[in-house]
Design an enzyme around this catalytic site. Sequence first.
Site, PDB file in Angstrom:
ATOM      1  CB  SER A  60      10.017  21.522  26.732  1.00 11.12           C
ATOM      2  OG  SER A  60      10.877  20.604  27.359  1.00 11.12           O
ATOM      3  CB  CYS A 271      16.023  19.060  25.520  1.00 10.22           C
ATOM      4  SG  CYS A 271      15.047  20.365  24.736  1.00 10.22           S
ATOM      5  CD  GLN A 275      19.078  24.780  25.975  1.00 12.57           C
ATOM      6  OE1 GLN A 275      18.540  25.268  26.972  1.00 12.57           O
ATOM      7  NE2 GLN A 275      18.412  24.590  24.847  1.00 12.57           N
ATOM      8  CG  ASN A 313       9.722  21.942  22.745  1.00  8.04           C
ATOM      9  OD1 ASN A 313       9.837  23.120  22.422  1.00  8.04           O
ATOM     10  ND2 ASN A 313       8.952  21.554  23.740  1.00  8.04           N
ATOM     11  N   GLY A 315      14.228  26.564  22.074  1.00  7.97           N
ATOM     12  CA  GLY A 315      14.359  27.923  21.577  1.00  7.97           C
ATOM     13  C   GLY A 315      15.694  28.552  21.919  1.00  7.97           C
ATOM     14  CG  PHE A 316      17.172  29.561  25.075  1.00  9.23           C
ATOM     15  CD1 PHE A 316      17.719  30.822  25.285  1.00  9.23           C
ATOM     16  CD2 PHE A 316      15.834  29.361  25.389  1.00  9.23           C
ATOM     17  CE1 PHE A 316      16.941  31.857  25.793  1.00  9.23           C
ATOM     18  CE2 PHE A 316      15.050  30.394  25.891  1.00  9.23           C
ATOM     19  CZ  PHE A 316      15.610  31.643  26.090  1.00  9.23           C
ATOM     20  CG  HIS A 361      12.767  15.845  22.982  1.00  8.72           C
ATOM     21  ND1 HIS A 361      12.252  15.844  24.252  1.00  8.72           N
ATOM     22  CD2 HIS A 361      13.015  17.140  22.689  1.00  8.72           C
ATOM     23  CE1 HIS A 361      12.162  17.085  24.710  1.00  8.72           C
ATOM     24  NE2 HIS A 361      12.631  17.890  23.763  1.00  8.72           N
ATOM     25  CD  GLU A 363      11.684  12.180  24.458  1.00  5.96           C
ATOM     26  OE1 GLU A 363      10.945  13.076  24.000  1.00  5.96           O
ATOM     27  OE2 GLU A 363      12.914  12.342  24.640  1.00  5.96           O
TER      28      GLU A 363
END
Length: 387
Positions: A60, A271, A275, A313, A315-316, A361, A363
């Site tokens: 990512s 993640c 989206q 992690n 940014g959108f 995340h 995991e």
Amino acid sequence: MTTSNPGTASQRKGALPAVLVLEDGRIFRGRAYGAVGETFGEAVFSTGMTGYQETLTDPSYHRQVVVMTAPHVGNTGVNDEDPESAKIWVAGYVVRDPARVSSNWRSRRSLDEELAAQGVVGISGIDTRALTRHLRERGAMRVGIFSGDAWVGVRDEALLARVKEAPQMKGANLSAEVATKETYVVPALGEKKFTVAAVDLGIKGMTPHRMAERGIEVHVLPATATVEDVFAVRPDGVFFSNGPGDPATADGPVAVMQGVLERRIPLFGICFGNQILGRALGFGTYKLKYGHRGINQPVQDRTTGKVEVTAHNHGFAVDAPLDKVSDTPYGRAEVSHVCLNDQVVEGLQLLDQPAFSVQYHPEAAAGPHDAAYLFDRFVSLMEAERA
């Protein structure tokens, strides 16, 4: 986008100069770290105090220059057990005080040596607190790192011009660049209970492992997989992974997810997968000012009221209403998780069929294990569907 001379930094131990140039003209000067050369990407900061090896190998982070807010990095060196993929994906690495000696019983080499060996250009010895505050105020932006004698005497204006020529993250379609090219299978650990088709948009190695621990045989498919490819696996459930880039460009994965929703098969996304679910349901996405990156982000599960400390992690984010249930082509949907720092949507769930996703995340590689129950929730959906 990197050009480098692997090994030089390790040989000369940071004696070479380096300069970091942001696209708004802010400049930081320090010392070479890792490979020597030039690199470009989006400047972002990560608040994790541990887990740098998992951060570096997270797909990512493709095309991002990561600024570590923890001042001392590299203490435990690099081992061969903790990488989340086959290579380092960050475009560049920024640290304040790199460890002079790495000390851990699993360490095989120093972080500086690993960065140099993989051609990752970095910079050390700069005020990362000032840089982080700048990014919080001005937002994530393009950046260049230039290290080595070749850049001594080059005018700042010339370096800035090179930074502004680099591509932006908004509008970038990157999943296929980091995903597997061929399908592979992660077998269940112990008795096989379910089969899951996992669409790889930049998947981390620990994610299919967490499912395998729960008796799931995971078929990891390329980002370019079609609906037919997914159902050829005859899955009990479908998973969409994390990954880099702008979700507004991911029309292919969105179409695949809509095909899964039409068949009402249990679905789980994390993640980037969150989206994708947002877009499949008809919601928009948008770029955050500086994003969430680190292993200490507080999120509330609105279905239970529980607050979790989570690894992020992204940014959108998904643009979905927090205060109501929404009608979608696939039934009613609601925001299931929310970030307590800024009220950003951190999860979605459908109320009329077995589908949900989270923006973070679970995991836990690296990071806390507060959200591990989400894999159990996925198993419960598949159990209920089978029953």
